[in-house]
Design a protein around this motif. Structure first.
Motif, short mmCIF file in Angstrom:
data_model
loop_
_atom_site.label_atom_id
_atom_site.label_comp_id
_atom_site.label_asym_id
_atom_site.label_seq_id
_atom_site.Cartn_x
_atom_site.Cartn_y
_atom_site.Cartn_z
N VAL A 283 0.83 -1.21 0.00
CA VAL A 283 0.00 0.00 0.00
C VAL A 283 0.87 1.26 0.00
O VAL A 283 0.46 2.30 -0.53
N LYS A 284 2.06 1.15 0.55
CA LYS A 284 2.97 2.30 0.49
C LYS A 284 3.47 2.51 -0.94
O LYS A 284 3.48 3.63 -1.45
N ASN A 285 3.86 1.41 -1.58
CA ASN A 285 4.40 1.51 -2.95
C ASN A 285 3.32 1.87 -3.97
O ASN A 285 3.56 2.67 -4.87
N LYS A 286 2.13 1.27 -3.84
CA LYS A 286 1.08 1.47 -4.86
C LYS A 286 0.25 2.73 -4.62
O LYS A 286 -0.22 3.36 -5.56
N HIS A 287 0.04 3.07 -3.34
CA HIS A 287 -0.89 4.18 -3.03
C HIS A 287 -0.24 5.31 -2.22
O HIS A 287 -0.92 6.28 -1.89
N ALA B 17 -5.68 3.42 11.09
CA ALA B 17 -5.46 4.32 9.95
C ALA B 17 -6.32 5.56 10.15
O ALA B 17 -7.29 5.54 10.91
N ASN B 18 -5.97 6.61 9.43
CA ASN B 18 -6.76 7.85 9.54
C ASN B 18 -8.08 7.75 8.80
O ASN B 18 -9.05 8.36 9.18
N THR B 19 -8.10 6.95 7.72
CA THR B 19 -9.33 6.82 6.93
C THR B 19 -9.69 5.35 6.75
O THR B 19 -8.82 4.47 6.77
N GLU B 20 -10.99 5.11 6.54
CA GLU B 20 -11.46 3.76 6.27
C GLU B 20 -10.88 3.25 4.95
O GLU B 20 -10.55 2.07 4.82
N ASP B 21 -10.74 4.15 4.00
CA ASP B 21 -10.23 3.78 2.68
C ASP B 21 -8.82 3.18 2.77
O ASP B 21 -8.49 2.25 2.02
N GLU B 22 -8.00 3.70 3.66
CA GLU B 22 -6.64 3.16 3.80
C GLU B 22 -6.68 1.70 4.25
O GLU B 22 -5.91 0.87 3.77
N LEU B 23 -7.58 1.38 5.17
CA LEU B 23 -7.69 -0.01 5.63
C LEU B 23 -8.33 -0.90 4.56
O LEU B 23 -8.00 -2.09 4.46
N ILE B 24 -9.24 -0.33 3.78
CA ILE B 24 -9.83 -1.10 2.67
C ILE B 24 -8.73 -1.46 1.67
O ILE B 24 -8.65 -2.60 1.19
N LYS B 25 -7.88 -0.51 1.37
CA LYS B 25 -6.77 -0.77 0.43
C LYS B 25 -5.78 -1.79 1.02
O LYS B 25 -5.22 -2.61 0.30
N LEU B 26 -5.58 -1.76 2.33
CA LEU B 26 -4.68 -2.74 2.97
C LEU B 26 -5.25 -4.15 2.82
O LEU B 26 -4.52 -5.11 2.60
N ASP B 27 -6.57 -4.28 2.95
CA ASP B 27 -7.31 -5.53 2.72
C ASP B 27 -6.71 -6.72 3.50
O ASP B 27 -6.25 -7.71 2.92
N VAL B 28 -6.76 -6.58 4.81
CA VAL B 28 -6.20 -7.61 5.69
C VAL B 28 -6.89 -8.96 5.50
O VAL B 28 -6.24 -10.01 5.54
N ASN B 29 -8.20 -8.95 5.25
CA ASN B 29 -8.90 -10.22 5.07
C ASN B 29 -8.34 -11.01 3.89
O ASN B 29 -8.16 -12.23 3.97
N ALA C 165 0.81 12.75 15.59
CA ALA C 165 0.53 12.28 14.23
C ALA C 165 1.83 12.13 13.45
O ALA C 165 2.83 12.78 13.76
N GLY C 166 1.80 11.26 12.43
CA GLY C 166 2.99 11.09 11.61
C GLY C 166 2.94 9.84 10.78
O GLY C 166 1.87 9.27 10.55
N LYS C 167 4.12 9.40 10.36
CA LYS C 167 4.23 8.26 9.46
C LYS C 167 4.78 7.03 10.19
O LYS C 167 5.47 7.16 11.20
N PHE C 168 4.47 5.87 9.62
CA PHE C 168 4.99 4.61 10.15
C PHE C 168 5.78 3.91 9.04
O PHE C 168 5.58 4.17 7.85
N ASN C 169 6.63 2.97 9.45
CA ASN C 169 7.37 2.20 8.45
C ASN C 169 6.51 1.03 7.96
O ASN C 169 5.34 0.91 8.33
N THR C 170 7.08 0.17 7.15
CA THR C 170 6.31 -0.92 6.56
C THR C 170 6.12 -2.10 7.51
O THR C 170 5.66 -3.16 7.09
N TYR C 171 6.45 -1.91 8.78
CA TYR C 171 6.07 -2.85 9.83
C TYR C 171 4.88 -2.29 10.62
O TYR C 171 4.43 -2.90 11.57
N GLY C 172 4.46 -1.07 10.26
CA GLY C 172 3.41 -0.41 11.02
C GLY C 172 3.94 0.16 12.32
O GLY C 172 3.17 0.45 13.24
#
Length: 200
Positions: A35-39, A72-84, A180-187
């Protein structure tokens, strides 16, 4: 951090939670990198609600517990992550709640970051070389002045590039105010970061 999703490991007498965390976190790490690379999404953070680290009477008790929350700050970010989708091969071993609003559930905040060990023997050798003293003298100095190693709870992962196993040690601490801020690819936070996620 307005939305979250919760993952719970389902107890299994034949599979240790450490093994399951390795499988779950491997997929989560790949998903966060995707999600970091694509979005360009880098604001997704995680926490372990039942995390515990205590040192008492010379003993250490450290556990991640069996729950993980993804924020996440938005629902859309978690939808894009698509944990399921990412964890669909592990559905017999994990329970995933739907995306929900944090709302008024949060009772505080935590900072979660990766802890990197500094090998004590390497510190001794480096200090001895730096000061031009013997290893024995350096050892005595380091034992007195260097911080002792902390054995925080960890997840064993395999490097995608070298295929070598490594430990992702997790340090989690409650704080008073949100940041507030950013996280790495481990969250997680970077070593110097102090970005928070809600906690309850």
């Amino acid at each position: 951090m307005n939305f979250y999703q919760e993952i719970t490991l389902i107890p299994d007498a034949e599979i240790s939670p450490y093994f399951l965390w390795s499988k779950v976190y491997h997929q989560l790490h790949i998903a966060l990198a995707d999600v970091k690379n694509k979005h360009g999404i880098d604001g997704i953070g995680i926490s372990f609600p039942n995390y515990r680290f205590e040192e008492k009477d010379g003993k250490t008790f450290a556990t991640l517990g069996t729950k993980l929350r993804i924020f996440a700050n938005t629902e859309d970010e978690l939808i894009k992550l698509d944990v399921n989708y990412r964890l669909e091969r592990l559905t017999d071993y994990v329970h995933i709640k739907p995306i929900r609003e944090v709302g008024s559930q949060a009772k505080g905040y935590v900072v979660v970051k990766r802890h990197r060990y500094k090998n004590f023997d390497k510190q001794v050798a480096k200090f001895a070389k730096f000061k031009g003293i013997s290893l024995e003298e350096s050892h005595a100095h380091c034992r007195e002045h260097k911080q002792p190693i902390k054995y925080y709870p960890f997840i064993t992962l395999n490097s995608e590039t070298t295929q070598q196993p490594y430990q992702l040690s997790i340090w989690q601490e409650a704080v008073d105010s949100p940041v507030a801020g950013k996280f790495n690819t481990y969250g997680l936070n970077s070593l110097s970061g102090s970005v928070t996620v809600p906690h309850w």
